[in-house]
Design a protein around this motif. Structure first.
Motif, mmCIF file in Angstrom:
data_model
loop_
_atom_site.group_PDB
_atom_site.id
_atom_site.type_symbol
_atom_site.label_atom_id
_atom_site.label_comp_id
_atom_site.label_asym_id
_atom_site.label_seq_id
_atom_site.Cartn_x
_atom_site.Cartn_y
_atom_site.Cartn_z
ATOM 1 N N LEU A 102 0.190 -24.811 29.113
ATOM 2 C CA LEU A 102 0.418 -24.214 27.800
ATOM 3 C C LEU A 102 -0.887 -24.062 27.029
ATOM 4 C CD1 LEU A 102 3.773 -25.876 26.693
ATOM 5 C CD2 LEU A 102 3.402 -23.575 27.605
ATOM 6 N N GLU A 103 -1.783 -25.040 27.168
ATOM 7 C CA GLU A 103 -3.102 -24.900 26.546
ATOM 8 C C GLU A 103 -3.847 -23.718 27.153
ATOM 9 O OE1 GLU A 103 -6.217 -25.977 23.874
ATOM 10 O OE2 GLU A 103 -4.154 -26.702 24.009
ATOM 11 N N VAL A 109 11.741 -19.812 20.592
ATOM 12 C CA VAL A 109 10.858 -20.881 21.052
ATOM 13 C C VAL A 109 9.425 -20.480 20.693
ATOM 14 C CG1 VAL A 109 12.396 -21.573 22.932
ATOM 15 C CG2 VAL A 109 10.604 -19.897 23.378
ATOM 16 N N LEU A 110 8.498 -21.415 20.877
ATOM 17 C CA LEU A 110 7.100 -21.130 20.566
ATOM 18 C C LEU A 110 6.586 -19.946 21.372
ATOM 19 C CD1 LEU A 110 5.711 -24.789 20.561
ATOM 20 C CD2 LEU A 110 6.201 -23.364 18.563
ATOM 21 N N ASP A 111 5.745 -19.142 20.760
ATOM 22 C CA ASP A 111 5.186 -17.971 21.439
ATOM 23 C C ASP A 111 4.428 -18.362 22.707
ATOM 24 O OD1 ASP A 111 6.247 -16.210 19.633
ATOM 25 O OD2 ASP A 111 4.376 -15.909 18.517
ATOM 26 N N VAL A 112 3.735 -19.500 22.690
ATOM 27 C CA VAL A 112 2.967 -19.897 23.863
ATOM 28 C C VAL A 112 3.882 -20.145 25.066
ATOM 29 C CG1 VAL A 112 2.930 -22.401 23.391
ATOM 30 C CG2 VAL A 112 1.034 -21.334 24.643
ATOM 31 N N ILE A 113 5.115 -20.580 24.800
ATOM 32 C CA ILE A 113 6.089 -20.767 25.879
ATOM 33 C C ILE A 113 6.578 -19.414 26.374
ATOM 34 C CG2 ILE A 113 8.382 -21.673 26.439
ATOM 35 C CD1 ILE A 113 7.814 -23.967 24.480
ATOM 36 N N ARG A 114 6.836 -18.502 25.459
ATOM 37 C CA ARG A 114 7.279 -17.167 25.854
ATOM 38 C C ARG A 114 6.190 -16.414 26.621
ATOM 39 N NH1 ARG A 114 8.929 -13.663 21.205
ATOM 40 N NH2 ARG A 114 9.993 -12.479 22.831
ATOM 41 N N ASN A 115 4.945 -16.701 26.315
ATOM 42 C CA ASN A 115 3.822 -16.015 26.960
ATOM 43 C C ASN A 115 3.480 -16.573 28.341
ATOM 44 O OD1 ASN A 115 3.194 -14.095 24.988
ATOM 45 N ND2 ASN A 115 2.020 -15.571 23.797
ATOM 46 N N HIS A 121 1.414 -29.607 29.621
ATOM 47 C CA HIS A 121 0.410 -29.532 28.553
ATOM 48 C C HIS A 121 -0.748 -28.632 28.984
ATOM 49 C CE1 HIS A 121 2.497 -32.639 26.424
ATOM 50 N NE2 HIS A 121 1.486 -32.936 25.624
ATOM 51 N N ALA A 134 -2.489 -20.498 25.791
ATOM 52 C CA ALA A 134 -2.964 -20.267 24.426
ATOM 53 C C ALA A 134 -4.381 -19.718 24.412
ATOM 54 C CB ALA A 134 -2.885 -21.563 23.618
#
Length: 199
Positions: free
Chosen positions: A124-125, A17-23, A121, A128
């Motif tokens: 997640l922003e 999955v996207l790194d931002v989700i993992r983070n 949203h 990031a």
């Protein structure tokens, strides 16, 4: 974990999955470092672009920086005591609300879903940008209504603390153990089913 970082808490996913989700995760320990108003506005801008039924955009946010002591205290006082123990160190507190009616006065039955999309949203922003958040259902909604003079069609749903990561050791138990516990999720096979739910 004296200087925890997002990399320390990176989710070990089964599928990529996207790194931002993992983070993204929900810390309780925040550094004594302010979140700039510009960064916060960028985070809310991300919320603005969430999908919503009829493009109603039923989300509303009331927020305060800890440096604005009176405004921060109003939000802080809405939290249950257990959340106050650690959230007092958060640089920003946010109250997320949903407008329960469409502009024409008819009930908006998807408003809570749409607020959830906006919150997703938003967080997640924030992730990031290196800002982390912890959503809290533990707050007094009636007190929030009274404190902010909310109309009947505006419903408090969840509160959020935002800030940069602090040291886990600044927390007392039981929060310290929760901060350091391994991250866990149900496997996809436990909640996603092809065709129909199993018997």
């Amino acid at each position: 974990m004296s200087n925890q970082t997002a990399a320390d808490r990176l989710a070990a996913t089964t599928f990529p999955v996207l790194d931002v989700i993992r983070n993204r995760w929900s810390p309780r320990a925040f550094a004594d470092r302010p979140v700039s108003e510009e960064t916060l506005q960028q985070v809310f801008e991300a919320a603005a672009w969430a999908p919503s039924a009829m493009n109603e955009q039923p989300w509303r946010y009331i927020y305060a920086h800890r440096t604005d002591e009176a405004a921060f205290q109003q939000l802080f006082d809405c939290l249950v005591p257990g959340n106050q123990l650690w959230a007092r160190h958060a640089p920003v507190l946010v109250l997320a609300l949903m407008k329960t009616e469409y502009a024409n006065g008819k009930p908006n039955t998807t408003a809570m879903h749409d607020l959830g999309m906006a919150n997703s949203h938003l967080i997640l922003e924030a992730t990031a940008l290196g800002v982390h958040g912890h959503f809290m259902g533990g707050f007094d909604a009636d007190k929030a209504r009274a404190t902010f003079g909310l109309p009947t069609n505006l419903e408090p749903v969840v509160m959020l603390s935002l800030g940069y990561l602090g040291r886990a050791e600044q927390l007392e138990e039981p929060f310290l153990s929760r901060e350091q516990a391994p991250r866990q999720r149900h496997p996809v096979a436990a909640f996603a089913f092809s065709g129909q739910l199993p018997n």
